[in-house]
Scaffold this motif. Sequence first.
Motif, PDB file in Angstrom:
ATOM      1  N   LEU A  41       0.825  -1.189   0.240  1.00 55.65           N
ATOM      2  CA  LEU A  41      -0.080   0.474  -0.354  1.00 55.65           C
ATOM      3  C   LEU A  41       0.891   0.843  -0.191  1.00 55.65           C
ATOM      4  O   LEU A  41       1.910   1.524   0.440  1.00 55.65           O
ATOM      5  N   GLY A  56      -2.557  -5.164  -1.937  1.00 54.42           N
ATOM      6  CA  GLY A  56      -2.278  -3.260  -3.336  1.00 54.42           C
ATOM      7  C   GLY A  56      -1.845  -3.805  -3.378  1.00 54.42           C
ATOM      8  O   GLY A  56      -0.729  -4.957  -3.804  1.00 54.42           O
ATOM      9  N   VAL A 118      -3.587   6.887   3.260  1.00 55.33           N
ATOM     10  CA  VAL A 118      -3.434   6.206   2.328  1.00 55.33           C
ATOM     11  C   VAL A 118      -3.956   6.459   0.659  1.00 55.33           C
ATOM     12  O   VAL A 118      -4.768   7.212   0.666  1.00 55.33           O
ATOM     13  N   GLU A 120      -5.198   5.584  -2.355  1.00 53.05           N
ATOM     14  CA  GLU A 120      -5.952   4.729  -3.191  1.00 53.05           C
ATOM     15  C   GLU A 120      -5.191   3.889  -4.376  1.00 53.05           C
ATOM     16  O   GLU A 120      -5.658   2.964  -4.809  1.00 53.05           O
ATOM     17  N   SER A 121      -5.275   5.105  -5.256  1.00 53.04           N
ATOM     18  CA  SER A 121      -4.656   4.605  -6.627  1.00 53.04           C
ATOM     19  C   SER A 121      -3.461   3.747  -6.624  1.00 53.04           C
ATOM     20  O   SER A 121      -2.921   3.062  -7.509  1.00 53.04           O
ATOM     21  N   ARG A 127      -2.220  11.098  -6.631  1.00 59.74           N
ATOM     22  CA  ARG A 127      -2.547  11.050  -5.702  1.00 59.74           C
ATOM     23  C   ARG A 127      -3.877  12.277  -5.966  1.00 59.74           C
ATOM     24  O   ARG A 127      -3.915  12.891  -6.487  1.00 59.74           O
TER      25      ARG A 127
END
Length: 135
Positions: A41, A56, A118, A120-121, A127
């Motif tokens: 992540l 992730g 975090v 997410e992408s 970001r």
Amino acid sequence: MRTEELPFFVYGTLRPGAYNHDRFLLGRTGAEEDAVLPGALLHDGPGYPYAVPGEGRVTGTLVTAAPGTYGELLGVLDRVELPAGYERTAREALRTRDGAAVRAWVYVAAPGAPLGPVIESGDWFRRVPDGPRTP
């Protein structure tokens, strides 16, 4: 003890197009290839991101040292990354062009690193919440 000469997986300010790439990598690389780091992540940090183990994938670049520059490049990256809250570890990255697993050095968050939210992408260049950013 001799360090294994692996490529480096970079995912933040050292990626091509980001502000630390030319400062620390220019002239020291022989190849730069798009890649992802599975099982990780990406967290925002104090102006740069941190990768941590997790469910992730992180987008980045595999950087191979130019011939004869490996020791210099390793030294530069260790001096930049280790004091900034990272530790260097060997992980498998997947090269984007062919999906090949490549063992590489990755600077991941050390215990106590100032982790933010975090991303997410999984991509420092994409970001949010401030919207998409380019390097």
